[in-house]
Design a protein around this motif. Structure first.
Motif, short mmCIF file in Angstrom:
data_model
loop_
_atom_site.label_atom_id
_atom_site.label_comp_id
_atom_site.label_asym_id
_atom_site.label_seq_id
_atom_site.Cartn_x
_atom_site.Cartn_y
_atom_site.Cartn_z
N GLU A 80 6.17 -0.56 -1.62
CA GLU A 80 7.57 -0.18 -1.42
C GLU A 80 7.77 1.32 -1.66
OE1 GLU A 80 9.79 -2.08 -0.24
OE2 GLU A 80 9.11 -4.13 -0.59
N TRP A 90 6.25 3.29 1.08
CA TRP A 90 7.09 3.19 2.29
C TRP A 90 8.26 4.17 2.26
CZ3 TRP A 90 6.74 1.37 7.00
CH2 TRP A 90 7.89 1.19 7.74
N ASN A 125 8.43 6.50 5.33
CA ASN A 125 9.45 6.23 6.33
C ASN A 125 10.74 7.01 6.08
OD1 ASN A 125 11.86 4.33 7.30
ND2 ASN A 125 10.12 4.08 8.66
N LEU A 168 -0.46 1.01 5.31
CA LEU A 168 0.36 2.19 5.03
C LEU A 168 -0.51 3.42 4.77
CD1 LEU A 168 3.34 2.35 5.14
CD2 LEU A 168 3.48 1.80 2.74
#
Lengths: 456, 457
Positions: free
Chosen positions: A150, A153, A157, A254
């Motif tokens: 998380e 990310w 992102n 990722l």
């Protein structure tokens, strides 16, 4: 019960406690087997969190639900000032549930930040999301790979991608913060590790292990640590490490995405006083990205990784070729041909490039359009150094045409959000790169032909 | 009579102070009001920190003091009856109501003390917050946005008229969106919502204006240092979320027109400053929003209730805080009266259980009573009957208990809104006067008829 038998009650209580304690170890072990991360005792938790998790017992889920309802209602009403505190409490009540941490971090970084007009306010909420996971979530669940995923990310992102209209602001602020430790494109690890203040701050404020970063630089880099993708790769790698032998496909994906992105735009030219923030390819990491793909494919045996790998090598071939790195481009082409025989449908590297470059240019997104444009400028400078003015002009023209066709197809609002660098900055960087790559004699020729800064 | 009540109040205070419940409440309150400000985390801004500080400190103080008030008042009469101490009073020439009123006043004096302590600690923390080195213009923003209470003036009602409803119904029927035979009443709700939604939206290149009437004397507190604002909640009609246009504020009574560009508003609540000289002290103010062209802006949806509001400085923070405390004290007055009443009827454990149950029922009644979702037509008779009875009961509970909780204006204070004097006066009269009097009368009647001579009865 008569008074005669009352003395038995404490005895029964003691026996029951002893029986419960005896079963506890087995139950904890069973929970550990059935749900990774949930079986171990809550470590590193401050007394308040430890107390609430024990004191509320089974009711803590209910309390968390009530707080969650309040948080949702306040958010609907546009009242955000309480959300950080509520998220703190909800996560403290369920400290080992990575989904809850992930949700609240994501909510602050994505939903709440989007409600702010001012980039500074938006950045504060993005940071709150990062801090919730990094400074608190990982303290309670350091062995849960989902938590690292998380966090990774968010860097990859939210900060790294151009989705948010304030993404350049986030990148600037992050680069400014990181410039304290990494003033240039390459980290000076001996100096950082020797300085207690720098390495201590990295550990305390950013929860990053400088030794691990150095090792990562050597295994997968070198990275420009001022860029969010490097941090996305770091946290994904920590997640993979936390997963241990069973591995984490999500973290590996990722990591690979971050590495591919670092290949495409992993070097930063950052001059905040002039407003220059230019990312350029970090082609040196190509062999390491290939290794990382191979490692991941070997570990997970998963079908989408080879597809992603093929896409990367295909693109890398074109980019390396565009930048005049013919040997590396050939190596990439060979890997592609070895992995997917017949898929290229061409006899050699030159034919592959001539067949595929148009399509690659046509489909280029923001990061790729900068890469290819710089590549064409770079080619032009190489031709100029070699004395072929016509070919140099053709490459320059190619770069500008590619850039213009991308820019002209975008509506003004979209261009504003994409925050493309200035074309002159891209060209100037290509010139600088050519001067470094060329032998001294040719570099001098280039200087003579192009003038200082590459402006003929 | 007054001297007897005062003497009984002092006795009740002494008894309460000696009780472990009051001491525990006091300790819990002290811990809460010091621990909360030091540990609570806002959104990272000084204004957010101030708001959460006010909200949490007062709300937690109310919960702790309220729990303590119910508990202490339940024990005040019931335990005296159980221990027989009440006989010492019963044999004296005092009326049952005087006993009850004395105890209530004594406990209310202690409640006031707890609230004053809370307010003092809150003020100390706010003082330090406004002088802290919080980044940027933090302390000044706290003073400007949170510690300057503002009165909210809403636009003239934009309610959908019957004529507008029928016009819309006819149009939809002519366009074939409504089938023949459908009556206006059966589609009233969706059509009304449709009209309201259309009115809330301002398309690209369009404009919308709202008229706000400002009463005379409203601008007494406004000035260059104490600015007025226009507050509005906007949502963009697309994912990109661009709302870009221009605000115009004018008043027939004041000279000139004031224009400010509305640059790139994201979805959410926004406030724009107004120069103090612009607004008339009495009269209409016209607020106009001109949305940008299609190239630069999406449709703007003013989704708030009210969609736009004028926020004018009104009074000092201390005055609003005092009115909020008055509302909180009124709630404590009802809780204390409830506990005393229950303690008069039942033994301590039953009284405590009954009182807390009543509080819970009133709290839940706020939500149930507010709901008016109709049942689907195909449910059985028994279900419909039970639902009907339940709903009516909830509405009665809400009617009785609603004003009790509406007296609490903590959220308003934390949001930087002024708490009107009228509201505080009504709270005091209604909650600290009417409710306790009614409960006191009932309790006195029971107390005067109850046999107090025997222990345990």
């Amino acid at each position: 019960m008569t008074r005669r038998w009352t003395w038995l009650l404490p005895l029964v209580a003691v026996l029951l406690f002893a029986a419960a304690a005896e079963r506890n170890e087995a139950l904890v072990a069973m929970r550990g087997r059935m749900g990774p991360g949930s079986g171990d005792v809550l470590r590193n938790a401050p007394p308040l969190v430890a107390l609430t998790t024990v004191a509320f017992g089974g009711l803590r889920g209910l309390v968390a639900d009530i707080l969650w309802l309040r948080a949702s209602r306040l958010q609907e009403e546009g009242e955000y000032f309480e959300l950080v505190q509520l998220a703190d409490w909800i996560t403290a009540l369920e400290p080992r549930c990575s989904e809850i941490w992930g949700f609240h971090a994501w909510n602050m970084a994505y939903n709440v930040s989007a409600m702010m007009s001012d980039s500074e306010d938006r950045w504060r909420w993005v940071r709150s999301g990062v801090e919730l996971l990094r400074d608190r979530g990982l303290t309670y669940s350091p062995s849960d790979p989902k938590m690292y995923f998380e966090l990774s990310w968010l860097f990859r992102n939210k900060i790294g991608h151009p989705l948010d209209r304030s993404h350049m602001f986030y990148k600037h602020r992050w680069a400014e913060e990181m410039s304290v430790f990494f003033p240039g494109q390459r980290a000076d690890w001996p100096a950082i590790l020797a300085s207690e203040s720098l390495s201590g701050r990295l550990r305390r404020e950013y929860r990053m292990d400088p030794e691990f970063m150095r090792q990562m630089d050597s295994d997968y880099g070198p990275f420009d640590w001022r860029l969010p993708d490097s941090h996305a790769a770091y946290w994904a790698l920590r997640g993979r490490e936390a997963a241990g032998r069973r591995g984490s496909l999500a973290c590996d994906r990722l990591l690979l995405q971050a590495l591919v992105s670092s290949f495409l735009q992993g070097q930063l030219v950052f001059r905040p006083e002039e407003g220059v923030f230019l990312t350029t390819p970090n082609m040196d990491i190509f062999p390491k990205v290939v290794n990382a793909f191979e490692e991941a494919a070997a570990m997970h045996g998963e079908t989408t990784l080879p597809v992603a790998f093929a896409g990367f090598v295909r693109e890398a071939t074109l980019i390396l070729y565009t930048f005049g790195r013919r040997e590396q481009a050939q190596a990439a082409f060979n890997i592609m041909r070895a992995r997917t025989p017949g898929a290229t449908g061409v006899s050699g590297l030159e034919e592959f490039v001539s067949v595929n470059i148009d399509r690659a240019l046509k489909n280029a997104n923001r990061e790729r359009v900068v890469v290819y444009t710089e590549g064409f400028f770079y080619q032009g400078f190489l031709w100029l150094a070699a004395g072929d003015v016509d070919k140099a002009a053709a490459s320059d023209e190619m770069a500008r045409r590619h850039w213009d066709s991308y820019v002209s197809a975008k509506p003004p609002e979209s261009l504003r959000q994409l925050a493309l660098p200035a074309l002159d900055d891209v060209r100037r960087h290509a010139y600088g790169r050519a001067l470094i790559d060329l032998p001294p004699a040719l570099a001098q020729k280039l200087r003579d032909a192009a003038g200082e800064g590459g402006q003929e | 009579m007054l001297s007897r009540i005062t003497a009984l109040a002092v006795l009740a205070m002494r008894a309460a102070v000696r009780s472990r419940v009051f001491v525990s409440t006091m300790v819990a309150l002290c811990v809460m009001i010091v621990w909360v400000p030091l540990n609570v985390r806002g959104d990272g801004t000084a204004a957010g920190q101030a708001r959460i500080l006010i909200h949490y400190t007062l709300a937690l103080a109310l919960v702790v003091a309220g729990t303590g008030a119910v508990w202490t008042s339940c024990s005040a009469v019931s335990q005296e009856i159980e221990s027989g101490e009440i006989r010492l009073v019963a044999v004296k020439p005092v009326r049952a109501f005087e006993v009850w009123a004395g105890k209530w006043l004594g406990l209310m004096a202690l409640n006031s003390l707890l609230l004053l302590l809370t307010a003092a600690v809150l003020c100390v923390f706010l003082f330090f917050l406004t002088r802290s080195s919080w980044g940027g213009d933090g302390p000044s923003t706290v003073r400007e946005r949170v510690l300057t209470p503002r009165r909210m003036y809403e636009p003239v009602s934009d309610a959908v008229t019957e004529e507008a409803f029928l016009d819309e119904f006819t149009r939809l029927r002519e366009e074939g969106e409504i089938q023949p035979g459908v009556t206006p009443e059966s589609v009233r709700e969706p059509i009304m919502q449709r009209i309201m939604a259309r009115r809330a939206a301002v398309g690209p290149g369009e404009s919308k204006h709202w008229t706000i009437n400002v009463p005379a004397g409203a601008m007494a507190w406004a000035g260059e240092r104490r600015k007025s604002f226009i507050g509005f909640r906007v949502a963009s009609a697309s994912w990109a979320g661009r709302v870009h246009g221009e605000w115009k504020v004018s008043s027939p009574a004041a000279d000139g027109e004031w224009t400010v560009p509305a640059t790139d508003y994201a979805d959410g609540y926004h406030m724009i400053d107004l120069p103090g000289s612009l607004l008339p002290d009495g009269g209409a103010v016209v607020v106009t929003y001109l949305n940008g062209s299609r190239d630069e802006s999406d449709a703007a949806v003013f989704s708030g209730k009210p969609p736009v509001a004028l926020l004018v400085p009104s009074g000092a923070f201390a005055a609003s805080l005092a009115r909020t405390l008055a509302g909180m004290l009124s709630l404590l007055a009802v809780l204390t009266a409830l506990g005393l009443c229950a303690g008069t009827i039942f033994s301590f454990p039953v009284a405590a259980f009954a009182s807390f149950s009543m509080v819970l029922i009133f709290l839940l009644g706020r939500y149930q009573g507010a709901s008016s979702e109709p049942l689907p037509p195909d449910v059985g008779f028994m279900m419909a009957f039970a639902e009907g009875v339940g709903l009516r009961m909830a509405r009665v509970v809400n009617m009785v208990g609603g004003p009790v909780f509406r007296a609490v204006t903590i959220a308003q204070l934390a949001d930087g809104l002024a708490v009107p004097v009228s509201r505080a006066v009504l709270s005091v009269l209604f909650l600290a006067g009417l409710y306790p009097t009614a409960l006191g009368a009932a309790a006195s009647l029971i107390l005067s008829r109850r046999e107090l001579g025997e222990r345990g009865k």
